[in-house]
Design a protein around this motif. Structure first.
Motif, PDB file in Angstrom:
ATOM      1  N   LYS A   1       1.137  -1.383   0.228  1.00  0.00           N
ATOM      2  CA  LYS A   1       0.253   0.236   0.346  1.00  0.00           C
ATOM      3  C   LYS A   1       0.843   1.249  -0.106  1.00  0.00           C
ATOM      4  O   LYS A   1       1.866   1.040   0.837  1.00  0.00           O
ATOM      5  CB  LYS A   1      -0.846  -0.136   1.577  1.00  0.00           C
ATOM      6  CG  LYS A   1      -2.550  -0.873   0.968  1.00  0.00           C
ATOM      7  CD  LYS A   1      -2.930  -1.072   2.405  1.00  0.00           C
ATOM      8  CE  LYS A   1      -4.491  -1.200   2.038  1.00  0.00           C
ATOM      9  NZ  LYS A   1      -4.902  -0.394   0.638  1.00  0.00           N
ATOM     10  N   PRO A   2       0.715   2.244  -0.950  1.00  0.00           N
ATOM     11  CA  PRO A   2       0.927   3.229  -0.625  1.00  0.00           C
ATOM     12  C   PRO A   2       0.710   4.522   0.037  1.00  0.00           C
ATOM     13  O   PRO A   2       0.060   4.195   0.133  1.00  0.00           O
ATOM     14  CB  PRO A   2       1.319   4.643  -1.842  1.00  0.00           C
ATOM     15  CG  PRO A   2      -0.283   3.229  -2.238  1.00  0.00           C
ATOM     16  CD  PRO A   2      -0.428   2.000  -2.163  1.00  0.00           C
ATOM     17  N   ARG A   3       1.086   5.050   0.959  1.00  0.00           N
ATOM     18  CA  ARG A   3       1.225   5.939   1.376  1.00  0.00           C
ATOM     19  C   ARG A   3       1.309   7.479   1.147  1.00  0.00           C
ATOM     20  O   ARG A   3       2.014   7.987   0.912  1.00  0.00           O
ATOM     21  CB  ARG A   3       2.046   5.555   2.869  1.00  0.00           C
ATOM     22  CG  ARG A   3       2.748   4.629   3.302  1.00  0.00           C
ATOM     23  CD  ARG A   3       3.459   4.159   4.396  1.00  0.00           C
ATOM     24  NE  ARG A   3       3.606   2.627   4.844  1.00  0.00           N
ATOM     25  CZ  ARG A   3       4.135   2.072   6.229  1.00  0.00           C
ATOM     26  NH1 ARG A   3       5.289   3.375   6.908  1.00  0.00           N
ATOM     27  NH2 ARG A   3       4.594   1.144   6.247  1.00  0.00           N
ATOM     28  N   VAL A   4       0.566   8.181   1.189  1.00  0.00           N
ATOM     29  CA  VAL A   4       0.260   9.587   1.001  1.00  0.00           C
ATOM     30  C   VAL A   4       0.888  10.357   2.046  1.00  0.00           C
ATOM     31  O   VAL A   4       0.146  10.568   3.374  1.00  0.00           O
ATOM     32  CB  VAL A   4      -1.481  10.564   0.557  1.00  0.00           C
ATOM     33  CG1 VAL A   4      -0.739  11.229   0.153  1.00  0.00           C
ATOM     34  CG2 VAL A   4      -1.436   9.547   0.004  1.00  0.00           C
ATOM     35  N   LEU A   5       2.040  11.054   2.253  1.00  0.00           N
ATOM     36  CA  LEU A   5       2.956  11.665   3.173  1.00  0.00           C
ATOM     37  C   LEU A   5       2.135  13.440   3.284  1.00  0.00           C
ATOM     38  O   LEU A   5       1.710  13.750   4.190  1.00  0.00           O
ATOM     39  CB  LEU A   5       4.479  12.004   2.554  1.00  0.00           C
ATOM     40  CG  LEU A   5       5.043  10.701   1.894  1.00  0.00           C
ATOM     41  CD1 LEU A   5       6.918  11.230   1.573  1.00  0.00           C
ATOM     42  CD2 LEU A   5       5.299  10.518   3.399  1.00  0.00           C
ATOM     43  N   ASN A   6       1.887  13.909   2.229  1.00  0.00           N
ATOM     44  CA  ASN A   6       1.496  14.622   2.575  1.00  0.00           C
ATOM     45  C   ASN A   6       0.490  15.723   1.186  1.00  0.00           C
ATOM     46  O   ASN A   6       0.280  14.717  -0.579  1.00  0.00           O
ATOM     47  CB  ASN A   6       1.558  16.262   3.071  1.00  0.00           C
ATOM     48  CG  ASN A   6       3.759  16.504   2.045  1.00  0.00           C
ATOM     49  OD1 ASN A   6       3.303  16.759   0.814  1.00  0.00           O
ATOM     50  ND2 ASN A   6       4.189  15.878   2.183  1.00  0.00           N
ATOM     51  N   SER A   7      -0.837  16.022   0.851  1.00  0.00           N
ATOM     52  CA  SER A   7      -1.202  16.508  -0.306  1.00  0.00           C
ATOM     53  C   SER A   7      -1.559  17.945   0.507  1.00  0.00           C
ATOM     54  O   SER A   7      -1.769  19.020   0.971  1.00  0.00           O
ATOM     55  CB  SER A   7      -2.454  15.611  -0.847  1.00  0.00           C
ATOM     56  OG  SER A   7      -3.593  15.134   0.997  1.00  0.00           O
ATOM     57  N   TYR A   8      -1.824  18.785  -1.217  1.00  0.00           N
ATOM     58  CA  TYR A   8      -3.209  20.090  -1.356  1.00  0.00           C
ATOM     59  C   TYR A   8      -3.775  19.556  -2.357  1.00  0.00           C
ATOM     60  O   TYR A   8      -2.966  18.995  -3.796  1.00  0.00           O
ATOM     61  CB  TYR A   8      -2.028  21.028  -0.965  1.00  0.00           C
ATOM     62  CG  TYR A   8      -1.376  20.977  -2.003  1.00  0.00           C
ATOM     63  CD1 TYR A   8      -1.657  21.764  -3.784  1.00  0.00           C
ATOM     64  CD2 TYR A   8       0.490  20.493  -2.727  1.00  0.00           C
ATOM     65  CE1 TYR A   8      -0.543  21.549  -4.864  1.00  0.00           C
ATOM     66  CE2 TYR A   8       0.972  20.626  -3.269  1.00  0.00           C
ATOM     67  CZ  TYR A   8       0.618  21.833  -4.484  1.00  0.00           C
ATOM     68  OH  TYR A   8       1.255  21.447  -5.759  1.00  0.00           O
ATOM     69  N   ILE A   9      -4.844  20.722  -3.055  1.00  0.00           N
ATOM     70  CA  ILE A   9      -5.669  20.577  -3.359  1.00  0.00           C
ATOM     71  C   ILE A   9      -4.807  21.718  -5.160  1.00  0.00           C
ATOM     72  O   ILE A   9      -4.827  23.073  -4.002  1.00  0.00           O
ATOM     73  CB  ILE A   9      -7.061  21.278  -3.255  1.00  0.00           C
ATOM     74  CG1 ILE A   9      -7.078  19.388  -2.748  1.00  0.00           C
ATOM     75  CG2 ILE A   9      -8.296  20.823  -4.550  1.00  0.00           C
ATOM     76  CD1 ILE A   9      -7.810  18.861  -2.830  1.00  0.00           C
ATOM     77  N   ARG A  10      -4.552  21.591  -6.324  1.00  0.00           N
ATOM     78  CA  ARG A  10      -4.356  22.505  -6.433  1.00  0.00           C
ATOM     79  C   ARG A  10      -5.005  23.448  -7.508  1.00  0.00           C
ATOM     80  O   ARG A  10      -6.683  21.796  -8.210  1.00  0.00           O
ATOM     81  CB  ARG A  10      -2.914  22.185  -7.511  1.00  0.00           C
ATOM     82  CG  ARG A  10      -1.951  22.997  -8.463  1.00  0.00           C
ATOM     83  CD  ARG A  10      -0.780  21.913  -8.951  1.00  0.00           C
ATOM     84  NE  ARG A  10      -0.265  21.506  -9.568  1.00  0.00           N
ATOM     85  CZ  ARG A  10       0.982  21.035  -9.655  1.00  0.00           C
ATOM     86  NH1 ARG A  10       1.295  21.097  -8.264  1.00  0.00           N
ATOM     87  NH2 ARG A  10       1.222  20.092 -10.604  1.00  0.00           N
ATOM     88  N   ALA A  11      -5.058  23.960  -8.662  1.00  0.00           N
ATOM     89  CA  ALA A  11      -6.345  25.016  -9.183  1.00  0.00           C
ATOM     90  C   ALA A  11      -5.493  24.430 -10.865  1.00  0.00           C
ATOM     91  O   ALA A  11      -4.621  24.152 -11.266  1.00  0.00           O
ATOM     92  CB  ALA A  11      -5.920  26.061  -9.770  1.00  0.00           C
ATOM     93  N   SER A  12      -6.627  24.195 -11.717  1.00  0.00           N
ATOM     94  CA  SER A  12      -6.912  23.993 -12.719  1.00  0.00           C
ATOM     95  C   SER A  12      -7.785  24.390 -13.648  1.00  0.00           C
ATOM     96  O   SER A  12      -8.720  24.840 -12.628  1.00  0.00           O
ATOM     97  CB  SER A  12      -6.430  22.261 -12.991  1.00  0.00           C
ATOM     98  OG  SER A  12      -8.264  21.580 -12.511  1.00  0.00           O
ATOM     99  N   LEU A  13      -7.784  24.222 -15.343  1.00  0.00           N
ATOM    100  CA  LEU A  13      -9.117  25.014 -16.148  1.00  0.00           C
ATOM    101  C   LEU A  13      -9.052  23.767 -16.613  1.00  0.00           C
ATOM    102  O   LEU A  13      -8.648  22.743 -17.384  1.00  0.00           O
ATOM    103  CB  LEU A  13      -8.023  25.782 -16.591  1.00  0.00           C
ATOM    104  CG  LEU A  13      -8.755  26.466 -18.214  1.00  0.00           C
ATOM    105  CD1 LEU A  13      -9.809  27.137 -17.706  1.00  0.00           C
ATOM    106  CD2 LEU A  13      -8.093  27.090 -19.061  1.00  0.00           C
ATOM    107  N   ASP A  14     -10.545  24.233 -16.863  1.00  0.00           N
ATOM    108  CA  ASP A  14     -11.609  22.692 -17.720  1.00  0.00           C
ATOM    109  C   ASP A  14     -11.553  23.723 -19.180  1.00  0.00           C
ATOM    110  O   ASP A  14     -12.410  24.333 -18.938  1.00  0.00           O
ATOM    111  CB  ASP A  14     -12.826  23.054 -17.630  1.00  0.00           C
ATOM    112  CG  ASP A  14     -13.656  22.289 -18.158  1.00  0.00           C
ATOM    113  OD1 ASP A  14     -12.560  21.468 -19.553  1.00  0.00           O
ATOM    114  OD2 ASP A  14     -14.855  21.683 -18.238  1.00  0.00           O
ATOM    115  N   ALA A  15     -10.908  23.747 -20.098  1.00  0.00           N
ATOM    116  CA  ALA A  15     -10.196  24.156 -21.674  1.00  0.00           C
ATOM    117  C   ALA A  15     -11.372  24.245 -22.285  1.00  0.00           C
ATOM    118  O   ALA A  15     -10.986  24.672 -23.318  1.00  0.00           O
ATOM    119  CB  ALA A  15      -9.267  24.177 -21.643  1.00  0.00           C
TER     120      ALA A  15
END
Length: 389
Positions: free
Chosen positions: A163-177
């Motif tokens: 099982k992979p372990r997520v060390l840290n994460s965040y939400i990033r902005a993107s564009l639906d073009a």
């Protein structure tokens, strides 16, 4: 166990070391045509792992040179089906444990290139290459947690009981073009904010006609790049000493990478000018149907007109009218004050620890060391912020 930590001290004596050397090779040893072909078939776009970009980074970018690669080939053929640029954990963080870390390509995305035709075989072989290189774990920084590359790796790990372990994460902005640009901007910013931005643009026009230009061809993109570099160095990045042109290695990297990608229509530079004066410029990479907003530079003498926002509005319209582009990655930090209100799409980015062996106590040591390093780094950043205040 092969010492993949202090690489320069390894003596080429054992068969195990010879196998480890074959498992992990210099990036320059990867056939460029094979690499480009894999990028075209990649299950998930990553403009920062295109060969013209990553080879330029590895050749001269400050603190990012001489990366190695885990390379996966299909069966006994020479067809490249997976590529993961890496460095040792010792080199990355001075942690003396047998793990490999994704090589940072200057952009904030390290999702590996995995062949969409054989994603499970490619992911399996990449993980096996890491084991043969002597690693007990992989640390993938800045990967799309729900992206197709990570999905392939998770499936292989699950089949192996890992099982992979997520060390840290965040939400990033993107564009639906795929949306209409004007509709998207109106929904994101609202009538009042757009009216204020139009007022600022009219005031900017007092300094000359406002023009949005896109440089694509190698000759024009070289000129636009120098404009971008001057703008970036003129602002706060220049004051902090972090502008690309302020470091010889970084300047060499960007001047090599951008024209090379322009040769294959995978990079463009957008510029906003008032009369003959450039007030903002940005570098945009393109891979498959995705764009990557790498960096933005502005002339802060025009800050009251929001030149960075004005450029981003025009870039949004430009990408939304381009049938070749379906989405754009802001490659920005979490809660970015400029891009987040404009590009309202979101996706998860994180650092992931991938164990390579079952019930391996070394993985727990790596995890603990990374947690301690992260805590120390966070404390140091808080101290710097307090000192600046």
């Amino acid at each position: 166990m092969v010492d993949i930590v202090h690489e320069a001290a390894i003596k080429p004596a054992s068969a195990k070391h010879a196998a480890a050397v074959r498992a992990r090779v210099p990036l320059t040893a990867i056939d460029a045509s094979q690499w480009r072909a894999l990028a075209q078939r990649a299950v998930e776009p990553n403009g920062y792992y295109l060969p013209a970009w990553e080879l330029a980074v590895s050749a001269s970018a400050r603190g990012r040179t001489d990366a190695s690669a885990l390379a996966a080939y299909e069966g006994s053929s020479v067809r490249l089906i997976g590529l993961m640029p890496v460095i040792s954990l010792w080199r990355a963080l001075k942690i003396p444990l047998p793990a490999l870390v994704s090589a940072h390509p200057y952009g904030t995305l390290c999702s590996p290139l995995i062949d969409r035709d054989v994603p499970i075989e490619a992911a399996t072989r990449l993980l096996q290459q890491a084991r043969e290189a002597g690693a007990h774990a992989l640390v993938l920084n800045d990967v799309a947690l729900d992206g197709a590359a990570m999905t392939s790796l998770k499936q292989v790990l699950d089949d192996d009981g890992l099982k992979p372990r997520v060390l840290n994460s965040y939400i990033r902005a993107s564009l639906d073009a795929t949306q209409d640009g004007e509709t998207l901007l109106h929904e994101a910013l609202g009538t009042k904010k757009l009216k204020e931005l139009r007022r600022q643009r009219h005031r900017l026009e007092e300094h000359g006609p406002v023009a949005f230009e896109v440089a694509r061809k190698p000759d024009e993109i070289r000129r636009a790049l120098e404009t971008f570099l001057q703008l970036e160095a003129s602002g706060w990045k220049g004051q902090r000493g972090t502008a690309l042109v302020q470091h010889a290695g970084d300047a060499t990297f960007i001047r090599r990478a951008v024209p090379a990608l322009a040769e294959t229509a995978q990079c463009e530079i957008v510029t906003l000018s008032a009369g003959t004066t450039p007030v903002a410029a940005g570098i945009v990479l393109r891979h498959q149907d995705r764009a990557f907003f790498f960096k933005l530079g502005i002339d802060e003498r025009f800050a009251k007109y929001s030149p960075g926002v004005q450029l981003t509005l025009d870039l949004t319209r430009h990408l939304c009218t381009d049938p070749a582009i379906a989405s754009a990655d802001s490659t920005a930090s979490a809660d970015h004050p400029m891009i987040n209100p404009i590009w309202r799409g979101r996706f998860a980015i994180g650092d992931v620890l991938i164990p390579l062996r079952r019930n391996d106590p070394v993985v727990a040591l790596v995890h603990g060391a990374l947690a301690a390093h992260g805590a120390a780094y966070a404390a140091a950043r808080r101290a710097v912020r307090l000192l600046r205040k």
